[in-house]
Write a protein that holds these residues in place. Structure first.
Motif, short mmCIF file in Angstrom:
data_model
loop_
_atom_site.label_atom_id
_atom_site.label_comp_id
_atom_site.label_asym_id
_atom_site.label_seq_id
_atom_site.Cartn_x
_atom_site.Cartn_y
_atom_site.Cartn_z
N CYS A 55 11.33 83.66 11.42
CA CYS A 55 10.65 82.61 12.18
C CYS A 55 9.66 81.80 11.33
O CYS A 55 8.90 81.00 11.88
N LEU A 72 6.89 82.52 9.77
CA LEU A 72 5.49 82.69 10.14
C LEU A 72 4.62 83.25 9.00
O LEU A 72 3.40 83.32 9.13
N GLN A 91 3.82 76.15 15.61
CA GLN A 91 3.42 77.56 15.54
C GLN A 91 3.68 78.24 16.88
O GLN A 91 4.19 79.36 16.91
N THR A 106 5.90 77.43 19.09
CA THR A 106 7.36 77.55 19.23
C THR A 106 7.89 78.73 18.43
O THR A 106 8.70 79.52 18.92
N ARG A 107 7.42 78.88 17.20
CA ARG A 107 7.90 79.97 16.34
C ARG A 107 7.42 81.33 16.83
O ARG A 107 8.14 82.33 16.73
N LEU A 150 14.13 74.56 18.02
CA LEU A 150 13.76 73.87 16.79
C LEU A 150 13.12 72.50 17.03
O LEU A 150 12.80 71.79 16.08
N VAL A 156 9.46 71.94 15.38
CA VAL A 156 9.23 72.30 13.98
C VAL A 156 9.79 71.22 13.07
O VAL A 156 10.69 70.47 13.44
N VAL A 178 11.44 73.72 8.08
CA VAL A 178 11.26 74.96 8.85
C VAL A 178 12.47 75.19 9.75
O VAL A 178 12.97 76.31 9.87
N ILE A 182 14.85 78.51 9.70
CA ILE A 182 15.14 79.33 10.89
C ILE A 182 16.63 79.37 11.16
O ILE A 182 17.21 80.42 11.43
#
Length: 127
Positions: A62, A64, A90, A92-93, A113, A116, A120, A124
């Protein structure tokens, strides 16, 4: 349309005709991201038990890891009213991480997605 289909599968919207059957446990990453006023880690665990290797893999998938480096207390940083304010990406992830960490048989994702950036989203998608 997609949201309505997913909500019907989750039995949150009534089915007008036909039938939908699911077998196994389901996790859902909604289009509207949300978080609790607790640590980032607890937002991902969402009451499930800690599994170090699973957690590390979900955090990596993800994207992070960089966020955790920037947060004042890493993944133990508080989110919300007294903690950091998360960006849309952030949130969303973290929502996606919560759904993936649960280790369900089925994971339903509603446009995971959209909030983001391109690099990113590519990370993902590839992971």
């Amino acid at each position: 349309m997609t949201s309505s289909l997913l909500m019907t599968i989750l039995k949150e919207l009534p089915l007008l005709s036909g039938s939908i059957e699911t077998v196994g446990s389901i996790s859902y990453a909604s289009q509207e991201s949300w978080s609790f006023n607790t640590s980032v880690r607890n937002n991902i665990f969402f009451g499930t038990e800690y599994n170090k290797s699973r957690y590390q893999r979900v955090v990596e998938v993800c994207a992070l890891e960089r966020d955790f480096e920037l947060f004042p207390f890493g993944d133990k940083t508080l989110v919300g009213e007294r903690g950091v304010q998360l960006s849309g990406g952030q949130k969303t992830r973290i929502t996606l991480a919560r759904a993936l960490y649960r280790n369900s048989d089925i994971v339903l994702m509603d446009d995971p997605l959209s909030a983001v950036d391109t690099s990113v989203a590519e990370h993902i998608f590839d992971k």
